[in-house]
Enzyme design. Structure first.
Site, PDB file in Angstrom:
ATOM      1  N   ASP A 126      29.324 -12.901 -12.139  1.00  0.00           N
ATOM      2  CA  ASP A 126      29.999 -11.616 -11.912  1.00  0.00           C
ATOM      3  C   ASP A 126      31.342 -11.884 -11.209  1.00  0.00           C
ATOM      4  O   ASP A 126      31.406 -12.686 -10.267  1.00  0.00           O
ATOM      5  CB  ASP A 126      29.078 -10.767 -11.017  1.00  0.00           C
ATOM      6  CG  ASP A 126      29.550  -9.347 -10.823  1.00  0.00           C
ATOM      7  OD1 ASP A 126      30.236  -8.806 -11.714  1.00  0.00           O
ATOM      8  OD2 ASP A 126      29.208  -8.756  -9.763  1.00  0.00           O
ATOM      9  N   GLY A 171      27.795   0.476  -9.522  1.00  0.00           N
ATOM     10  CA  GLY A 171      26.723   1.393  -9.902  1.00  0.00           C
ATOM     11  C   GLY A 171      26.099   2.152  -8.741  1.00  0.00           C
ATOM     12  O   GLY A 171      25.664   3.300  -8.910  1.00  0.00           O
ATOM     13  N   VAL A 178      24.686  -3.298 -10.227  1.00  0.00           N
ATOM     14  CA  VAL A 178      24.124  -2.702  -9.010  1.00  0.00           C
ATOM     15  C   VAL A 178      23.986  -3.786  -7.948  1.00  0.00           C
ATOM     16  O   VAL A 178      23.315  -4.797  -8.172  1.00  0.00           O
ATOM     17  CB  VAL A 178      22.736  -2.077  -9.290  1.00  0.00           C
ATOM     18  CG1 VAL A 178      22.146  -1.478  -8.016  1.00  0.00           C
ATOM     19  CG2 VAL A 178      22.823  -1.019 -10.383  1.00  0.00           C
ATOM     20  N   GLU A 191      37.643  -7.485 -17.432  1.00  0.00           N
ATOM     21  CA  GLU A 191      37.885  -6.155 -16.840  1.00  0.00           C
ATOM     22  C   GLU A 191      39.327  -5.734 -17.067  1.00  0.00           C
ATOM     23  O   GLU A 191      40.253  -6.538 -16.938  1.00  0.00           O
ATOM     24  CB  GLU A 191      37.578  -6.188 -15.337  1.00  0.00           C
ATOM     25  CG  GLU A 191      37.771  -4.825 -14.670  1.00  0.00           C
ATOM     26  CD  GLU A 191      37.224  -4.789 -13.243  1.00  0.00           C
ATOM     27  OE1 GLU A 191      36.120  -5.310 -13.001  1.00  0.00           O
ATOM     28  OE2 GLU A 191      37.922  -4.244 -12.381  1.00  0.00           O
TER      29      GLU A 191
HETATM   30  P1  13P Z   1      27.850  -1.722  -6.069  1.00  0.00           P
HETATM   31  O1  13P Z   1      27.822  -2.612  -4.871  1.00  0.00           O
HETATM   32  O2  13P Z   1      28.640  -0.476  -5.857  1.00  0.00           O
HETATM   33  O3  13P Z   1      26.492  -1.458  -6.630  1.00  0.00           O
HETATM   34  O4  13P Z   1      28.686  -2.502  -7.198  1.00  0.00           O
HETATM   35  C1  13P Z   1      28.143  -3.638  -7.780  1.00  0.00           C
HETATM   36  C2  13P Z   1      29.110  -4.280  -8.717  1.00  0.00           C
HETATM   37  O5  13P Z   1      29.860  -3.634  -9.419  1.00  0.00           O
HETATM   38  C3  13P Z   1      29.107  -5.750  -8.779  1.00  0.00           C
HETATM   39  O6  13P Z   1      30.043  -6.237  -9.687  1.00  0.00           O
END
Ligand code: 13P
Length: 277
Positions: free
Chosen positions: A81, A204, A225, A133
């Site tokens: 990520d 999320g 999330v 992104e």
């Molecule tokens: P949150 O911490 O708001 O759930 O976002 C998670 C996210 O987008 C990780 O890339």
């Protein structure tokens, strides 16, 4: 079973549900997430962001994620990520991740295209999928209105880079929301109609049920999330320690696993991926 991002998102794109991508920083997070997915017969994505490497180093987490995915009785994608450089994406590919995100959203458009295209070229040679992104997903408290993903740019970006999934900015934010956000679903629909690839919603945690449903029924196939899991764990740990101040370490580990499982299960149901594996 270990799968790639496009394998896991293809069915979600066709049947209009989303697969949860759960940021996991510990063995407790991973065990809880897999338990929820297996109980609910749902595909899931285990992911780790580059900013999380100080607490959860990539080379230590990779074997944990990969072994958990291989042992699971449901499809699991292992995803990097918010990779911040080509080098980090290559490291994750070499460690066996089946999907990487290069986040060039803060770069000028042409630079974002150039690096993303290079990541995609290398990833594809290794059979790995790529998320990128476009537009800026802000942090809590930032006004996001002027950084929504532009529809025409999204078409040029997807065609020029060949990515498998695109994270978009439609008013979503990372972290704790001060107010529940109102997502720009009209923009989502325009982006989805112009590009048929799976779209990704970051930030999320804290989104309203209504917005989640509007997202998954209009092209969002992956929802990230992180914060909600950490909050869920802290809530259950605090409650347990208030009730039993002398609680030992091992029972607290189980509280962490159970809390991770519960939060992940709630999101699997919300995203309608239960029963799809
Ligand atoms: P949150 O911490 O708001 O759930 O976002 C998670 C996210 O987008 C990780 O890339």
């Amino acid at each position: 079973m270990l799968v790639t991002l496009s394998e896991i998102l293809r069915d979600a794109n066709e049947r209009h549900y989303a697969v949860g991508a759960f940021n996991s920083l510990s063995v407790e997070n991973v065990m809880g997430a897999i338990e929820a997915a297996e109980r609910l017969r749902s595909p899931i994505i285990l992911q780790l962001a580059e900013v999380q490497f100080p607490e959860a180093p990539l080379d230590l987490m990779a074997p944990l994620f990969l072994q958990a995915a291989r042992k699971a009785t449901v499809p699991v994608c292992v995803h990097l990520d918010h990779g911040q450089s080509l080098e980090t994406c290559v490291k994750a590919i070499r460690l066996g991740f089946t999907s990487v995100m290069f986040d060039g959203a803060a770069l000028p458009f042409e630079e974002n295209v150039a690096v993303t295209r290079e990541v995609t070229r290398i990833a594809k040679a290794a059979g790995v999928d790529v998320e990128a992104e476009l537009g800026k997903v802000g942090d809590s408290g930032v006004d996001t209105a002027d950084v929504f993903t532009d529809v025409d740019e999204s078409v040029r970006f997807v065609q020029a880079t060949g990515v498998d999934a695109l994270a978009i900015a439609i008013g979503n934010l990372h972290g704790h929301y001060v107010h529940t956000p109102q997502l720009n679903i009209a923009r989502l629909i325009e982006i989805h109609e112009a590009n048929r690839l799976p779209l990704v919603l970051h930030g999320g945690s804290g989104t309203s049920t209504e917005d989640f449903k509007a997202c998954i029924h209009n092209g969002i196939c992956k929802i990230n999330v992180a914060t909600a899991i950490q909050r869920g764990i802290m809530k259950q740990m605090n409650a347990r320690l208030a009730a039993k101040p002398d609680e030992g370490y091992i029972p607290l580990k189980q509280v962490m696993i159970d809390a991770s499982r519960d939060v992940v299960a709630d999101h699997i149901r919300l995203f309608e991926s239960d029963g799809k594996a």
